[in-house]
Design an enzyme around this catalytic site. Structure first.
Site, PDB file in Angstrom:
ATOM      1  N   ASN A  14      43.685  20.829  41.951  1.00  0.00           N
ATOM      2  CA  ASN A  14      44.642  19.773  42.298  1.00  0.00           C
ATOM      3  C   ASN A  14      44.551  18.500  41.481  1.00  0.00           C
ATOM      4  O   ASN A  14      45.458  17.675  41.519  1.00  0.00           O
ATOM      5  CB  ASN A  14      44.514  19.440  43.784  1.00  0.00           C
ATOM      6  CG  ASN A  14      45.114  20.556  44.605  1.00  0.00           C
ATOM      7  OD1 ASN A  14      46.289  20.861  44.450  1.00  0.00           O
ATOM      8  ND2 ASN A  14      44.302  21.190  45.426  1.00  0.00           N
ATOM      9  N   LYS A  56      53.685  33.266  50.950  1.00  0.00           N
ATOM     10  CA  LYS A  56      52.989  32.571  49.868  1.00  0.00           C
ATOM     11  C   LYS A  56      52.477  31.248  50.431  1.00  0.00           C
ATOM     12  O   LYS A  56      53.049  30.681  51.373  1.00  0.00           O
ATOM     13  CB  LYS A  56      53.883  32.332  48.638  1.00  0.00           C
ATOM     14  CG  LYS A  56      55.011  31.356  48.795  1.00  0.00           C
ATOM     15  CD  LYS A  56      54.700  29.891  48.660  1.00  0.00           C
ATOM     16  CE  LYS A  56      53.853  29.567  47.463  1.00  0.00           C
ATOM     17  NZ  LYS A  56      53.532  28.081  47.512  1.00  0.00           N
ATOM     18  N   GLU A  95      43.129  26.788  48.367  1.00  0.00           N
ATOM     19  CA  GLU A  95      42.700  26.412  47.017  1.00  0.00           C
ATOM     20  C   GLU A  95      41.204  26.148  46.978  1.00  0.00           C
ATOM     21  O   GLU A  95      40.695  25.263  47.658  1.00  0.00           O
ATOM     22  CB  GLU A  95      43.516  25.206  46.531  1.00  0.00           C
ATOM     23  CG  GLU A  95      44.972  25.620  46.288  1.00  0.00           C
ATOM     24  CD  GLU A  95      45.949  24.461  46.138  1.00  0.00           C
ATOM     25  OE1 GLU A  95      47.052  24.713  45.649  1.00  0.00           O
ATOM     26  OE2 GLU A  95      45.606  23.335  46.523  1.00  0.00           O
ATOM     27  N   THR A  99      52.809  30.552  43.884  1.00  0.00           N
ATOM     28  CA  THR A  99      52.606  29.398  42.978  1.00  0.00           C
ATOM     29  C   THR A  99      51.119  29.365  42.590  1.00  0.00           C
ATOM     30  O   THR A  99      50.728  30.044  41.643  1.00  0.00           O
ATOM     31  CB  THR A  99      53.042  28.066  43.620  1.00  0.00           C
ATOM     32  OG1 THR A  99      52.341  27.868  44.846  1.00  0.00           O
ATOM     33  CG2 THR A  99      54.537  28.052  43.889  1.00  0.00           C
ATOM     34  N   SER A 151      49.604  19.783  34.681  1.00  0.00           N
ATOM     35  CA  SER A 151      49.442  19.763  33.224  1.00  0.00           C
ATOM     36  C   SER A 151      49.614  21.155  32.648  1.00  0.00           C
ATOM     37  O   SER A 151      49.666  22.150  33.358  1.00  0.00           O
ATOM     38  CB  SER A 151      48.092  19.199  32.859  1.00  0.00           C
ATOM     39  OG  SER A 151      47.075  20.019  33.370  1.00  0.00           O
ATOM     40  N   THR A 178      52.814  24.346  52.884  1.00  0.00           N
ATOM     41  CA  THR A 178      53.554  24.828  51.716  1.00  0.00           C
ATOM     42  C   THR A 178      53.525  26.293  51.814  1.00  0.00           C
ATOM     43  O   THR A 178      52.856  26.983  51.086  1.00  0.00           O
ATOM     44  CB  THR A 178      52.920  24.546  50.367  1.00  0.00           C
ATOM     45  OG1 THR A 178      52.667  23.191  50.269  1.00  0.00           O
ATOM     46  CG2 THR A 178      53.830  24.984  49.246  1.00  0.00           C
TER      47      THR A 178
END
Lengths: 408, 408
Positions: free
Chosen positions: A403, A188, A280, A162, A408, A199
């Site tokens: 994040n 992942k 991230e 993702t 969007s 996640t």
């Protein structure tokens, strides 16, 4: 979804060579669940006799696919198994319709592959709470079944990404009684990563032979020391799934081979580290070793308090050896600590002991240490023999970028 | 310290008018503890007979001044009291030398002011783990004692600021039996703010008369519903201190006056909200109302899980009505929840119920709602009557800017 154009600076140089696992095959496809121009669904097929173990998120709001998998773990291995995973939509918090999507996906996969529905496992990762366009995946099942290839595990690793910036794979081979047993895994995950799974989707395959109950016990125990010891942002996903499939196709009983379990641990630790390294916005990989705690459990509480502290993580991002924030995190963790018994090291640099900064401590040395990409923080509580090591990354502008605008 | 040049967009329009509290006086000075060209120490003097209550951080690594204050709360009120607070250095994790600094500061304050050392309270806020230059503060004690003025409470609020972008004050007056009783409070705090107190220093003064034990009980109870229900970043300071001084100079016994305790609650809630509104990098003020939980304690766990989730906070920063992340936070909190009984509102907009998005939900409406500066998130668990309201702010690039380089 925010544009993620740069690969994490902590990524491995290349995706590793993964051995073919006899009894396992893979295919991936572009179903257009949410993303365009990339694969977003993978199907793995496991030969009859494959034992399947699984560990899943403990979230109270876990997704429909997770609930379905949990109900199926421990079933009859004789018919083999299928694992269908999509990215782009997590089918989480989608109510009754989410369950219908899982029913549709598992039944159609059973019909196309001939694997009984009780042995079809699914996972979905991506946005929470939006309707799952399962028909787009169903439309690709024939293609996925026909294209099965034992060598396509790397493509499978790509299809389940993702916000990941690189596909994650790891492998080990071990000799048992003169024969080779292989283990290959993919994962992942890059955010919403915290204890009690993350996640994260992780699929590990081996041609070693181990019966299901033992496989399950060992998987859970190793998970506690690997995936449950990493954190990116303290958030826990509704969809975390870790599955281990032992095809037994090597003909080698690995049940009592210590080298096998050690190799599995190494694969799982490697994948867990790769997930943190794709955290991230991460620019630093941080190992936190806690020793001298009142218990192992206390050590983990302290380790995670440090690893999850936004003030510690931003100091690391700023390359600031701000050990005061480590003291703060230990103080707030709730586990036993005595201020004047703490000893803190950055790597080999003694920072603080006896309740204060060490007389030999030179901030310039520590500042130099903090410039490294891989950092080690060591804390000894001075209370007992409890120990735990956890891993995390720093908290940077990149995390906010990704994040604050994910959908969007 | 990172340059903080802009006042928080959430700051009140102006510092409020604070009433003079008979029996209390203030002075502040530039001691040069760390900062240049600003005041960094304040001394408050309280008249004989002043009851003093206090609530402090529960950190296991709390600072020397906090330990000293905790030992003194409950002492003899007849000799009055002194409160000496500095910014720039927290004198936390400074070992034996930190205790010597406290001894020096309290003894010198006692000598200069005539208040017995057992009634001299100190607090220090700023960097952790660095030697405290207490001699710079001692050098200012004569000046601070001479300059005492009942009207200088606002200057005191300025002197105790660290990364705060505005001074914080709040006041109420109530009529009891035809006479006026006043309450005036000041606070500092903008990061390291989490339950069990925060990097917060709060000093509240009233001319109402309440004996110490009752004052202590009520202060702790109201603290649980105000300062212990706010969070900026989940980090907890080693130095948090909240003190309430009742001079009794109004001659009015406020012990059983409900209006008095309500006014005190309002002052404390206002100051708590101002701390959140000065949250490092904050651009949104968020109220999270939890109802229908199995217990009040569970409600608080859920509320804090949402308020502390980096994924929720970054979504708010991005004005993204990403309610899936709220579901995630509830799921990970550890408190009782049933996915299909949750009801979630943004303000008056029904977002999700019965385990899925509401059929009437329009993302465009929610996106519009998220553009507001003050946001309301309501979650009903559908399980019982437990309730709690907590307050937080968003997580932005500003937070990273401030904390990745705090000490430079």
């Amino acid at each position: 979804m925010a544009k993620i154009t740069k690969v994490s600076p902590l990524a491995p140089a290349a995706f590793p060579e993964l051995p073919v696992i006899a009894g396992a095959s893979f295919a991936s496809a572009e179903a257009g669940v949410r993303y365009k121009n990339r694969t977003d669904v993978m199907l793995a097929l496991l030969a009859p006799g494959t034992a399947v173990a699984g560990v899943f998120t403990r979230s109270a709001t876990r997704s429909a696919p997770v609930l379905d998998c949990q109900a199926k773990i421990g079933g009859d291995a004789s018919a083999g198994a299928a694992i269908l995973v999509n990215s782009g939509n997590s089918n989480a918090f989608t109510g009754h319709r989410g369950q219908l999507s899982v029913k549709e996906l598992t039944e159609e996969t059973a019909r196309v592959t001939g694997v009984p529905v009780s042995r079809v496992f699914t996972a979905s990762t991506g946005v929470i709470g939006e309707p799952m366009p399962h028909e787009r995946i169903v439309a690709k099942l024939d293609e996925l079944n026909t294209a099965q290839d034992p060598e396509k595990i790397r493509d499978a690793a790509r299809a389940i990404m993702t916000t990941d910036t690189f596909p994650k794979g790891s492998a080990r081979t071990v000799e048992i009684g003169g024969k080779t047993v292989s283990i290959a895994g993919i994962a992942k995950g890059s955010g919403m990563i915290a204890p009690d799974m993350a996640t994260m989707l992780v699929y590990i395959f081996t041609d070693g032979k181990v019966e299901q109950a033992r496989l399950q016990t060992e998987l859970a125990a190793i998970c506690d020391k690997t995936f449950n010891c990493i954190t990116v942002d303290s958030d826990t996903s509704t969809s975390d799934s870790l599955m281990l499939c032992a095809t037994g196709a090597s003909g080698v009983d690995a049940t009592d081979a210590e080298a096998f379990w050690e190799a599995l641990y190494e694969v799982m630790l490697d994948l867990a580290h790769q997930v943190v390294k794709d955290g991230e916005g991460a620019t630093k990989f941080v190992e936190i070793q806690i020793t001298g705690a009142a218990s192992d459990a206390d050590a983990k509480v302290h380790g995670m308090a440090i690893a999850n502290s936004p003030l510690v993580k931003t100091a690391i991002a700023g390359q600031d050896p701000n050990w005061g924030r480590i003291v703060m995190a230990i103080g707030k963790s709730g586990a036993a600590a005595e201020r004047d018994r703490l000893t803190i090291h950055f790597g080999d640099i003694l920072v603080a002991q006896h309740g204060w900064v060490s007389p030999d401590y030179k901030e310039a040395d520590a500042a130099e240490h903090m410039k490294q990409q891989d950092l080690l923080i060591r804390v000894d509580l001075g209370l007992g023999t409890g120990a735990c090591t956890v891993w995390t990354c720093d908290l940077t502008h990149g995390y906010i970028d990704i994040n604050a605008d994910y959908r969007s």
